[in-house]
Motif scaffolding. Structure first.
Motif, PDB file in Angstrom:
ATOM      1  N   ASP A 103       1.040  -1.398   0.194  1.00 18.79           N
ATOM      2  CA  ASP A 103      -0.036   0.178   0.264  1.00 18.79           C
ATOM      3  C   ASP A 103       1.116   1.009  -0.009  1.00 18.79           C
ATOM      4  O   ASP A 103       2.095   1.203   0.269  1.00 18.79           O
ATOM      5  N   PRO A 120       2.505  -4.459   3.673  1.00 16.36           N
ATOM      6  CA  PRO A 120       0.968  -4.469   5.710  1.00 16.36           C
ATOM      7  C   PRO A 120       2.543  -6.417   6.382  1.00 16.36           C
ATOM      8  O   PRO A 120       2.235  -6.541   7.432  1.00 16.36           O
ATOM      9  N   ARG A 228      -1.439   4.207   8.404  1.00 18.14           N
ATOM     10  CA  ARG A 228      -1.558   3.606   7.952  1.00 18.14           C
ATOM     11  C   ARG A 228      -3.465   2.963   8.884  1.00 18.14           C
ATOM     12  O   ARG A 228      -3.832   1.896   8.467  1.00 18.14           O
ATOM     13  N   GLU A 229      -3.798   3.980   9.637  1.00 15.69           N
ATOM     14  CA  GLU A 229      -4.421   3.963  10.670  1.00 15.69           C
ATOM     15  C   GLU A 229      -6.064   4.452   9.673  1.00 15.69           C
ATOM     16  O   GLU A 229      -6.925   3.998   9.594  1.00 15.69           O
ATOM     17  N   LEU A 231      -5.858   3.233   6.328  1.00 18.84           N
ATOM     18  CA  LEU A 231      -6.123   1.847   5.368  1.00 18.84           C
ATOM     19  C   LEU A 231      -6.334   0.968   6.374  1.00 18.84           C
ATOM     20  O   LEU A 231      -7.345   0.251   5.813  1.00 18.84           O
ATOM     21  N   ALA A 232      -5.870   0.521   7.603  1.00 11.15           N
ATOM     22  CA  ALA A 232      -6.328   0.047   8.466  1.00 11.15           C
ATOM     23  C   ALA A 232      -8.335  -0.053   8.244  1.00 11.15           C
ATOM     24  O   ALA A 232      -9.379  -0.945   8.521  1.00 11.15           O
ATOM     25  N   LEU A 233      -8.743   1.504   8.944  1.00 13.94           N
ATOM     26  CA  LEU A 233     -10.642   1.273   8.634  1.00 13.94           C
ATOM     27  C   LEU A 233     -11.014   1.034   7.165  1.00 13.94           C
ATOM     28  O   LEU A 233     -12.156   0.846   7.515  1.00 13.94           O
ATOM     29  N   ASP A 234     -10.996   1.083   6.241  1.00 10.63           N
ATOM     30  CA  ASP A 234     -10.475   0.554   4.862  1.00 10.63           C
ATOM     31  C   ASP A 234     -11.125  -0.373   4.891  1.00 10.63           C
ATOM     32  O   ASP A 234     -10.703  -1.813   5.082  1.00 10.63           O
TER      33      ASP A 234
END
Length: 236
Positions: A103, A120, A228-229, A231-234
């Motif tokens: 990513d 990741p 990172r946060e 992308l984590a919510l995706d």
């Protein structure tokens, strides 16, 4: 990845290449040697030379006299801008695309785009590419306010190719997060989003989140954590 450090006489020569008005007394042999130290300079025959910096190559014609033609100096300056150099650079970075399995986080303003590969599988193992717009007249530098990034309510004169290079650098990333500074006409993130919509729809659909922050008050570590946060919510 750092290819070379720029210091001493090379820093002086770099400043002369970026000087306005364009210098008309830059010695060809000095320029060839300098480019060879920070990239590569290859003779191709018929007095033609290929200069390569951070994966970008341009062909230059050896002058009949000892000094480069000012128009060729301008072309060299453009190549260096594309490679991520400025008059104040101390190092040149390898401008490689983000791999297909990683990513990407784009941190963008009118001065530069920092593009982080967020693997990741390797937290903390990020790599960074820096791209800068072509600004031959120093327009962006003179309009900017370093303390707050405010462009006096004006959008800086845009090198739209700058945004195309950003898109190319993340073309293979499965997901992209973008962080920018400012709103409205002062937002380079808005210009990038518009450019993705118009010219790079395949990349636009992989942008999963955007955020506006005060870049002057945010550390690299905080930016990476935010990316990172985001992308984590995706949910993909």
């Amino acid at each position: 990845m750092i290819n070379a450090r720029i210091h001493g006489h090379d820093r002086t020569l770099l400043g002369r290449i970026f000087h306005h008005p364009t210098s008309n007394n830059l010695e060809w042999r000095e320029v060839v040697a300098f480019v060879g130290r920070i990239g590569s300079a290859e003779e191709k025959g018929d007095d033609k030379w290929g200069f390569t910096l951070a994966g970008r190559t341009a062909t230059f014609l050896r002058p009949r006299d000892k000094d480069m033609d000012p128009r060729e100096v301008e072309r060299l300056r453009h190549l260096m801008q594309d490679a991520g150099l400025s008059p104040y650079s101390t190092e040149i970075l390898e401008a490689s695309p983000v791999p297909a399995d990683s990513d990407a986080l784009i941190v963008v303003d009118h001065h530069e785009a920092r593009i982080y590969r967020l693997d990741p599988k390797t937290v903390g193992g990020e790599t960074e590419t820096t791209l800068r717009p072509y600004d031959p007249k120093g327009y962006i530098h003179h309009l900017s306010h370093k303390e707050d990034g405010n462009y006096r309510g004006q959008r800086a004169s845009e090198d739209l190719g700058y945004y195309d290079r950003i898109a190319e650098a993340v073309a293979r990333a499965p997901r992209v997060a973008i962080v920018g500074h400012g709103t409205g006409k002062s937002s380079a993130m808005a210009v990038l989003s518009e450019r993705l919509h118009e010219r790079h729809p395949g990349t636009e659909i992989r942008v999963v989140a955007t955020a506006t922050v005060d870049l002057s008050a945010t550390t690299d570590g905080q930016l990476l954590a935010l990316g990172r946060e985001m992308l984590a919510l995706d949910g993909r």
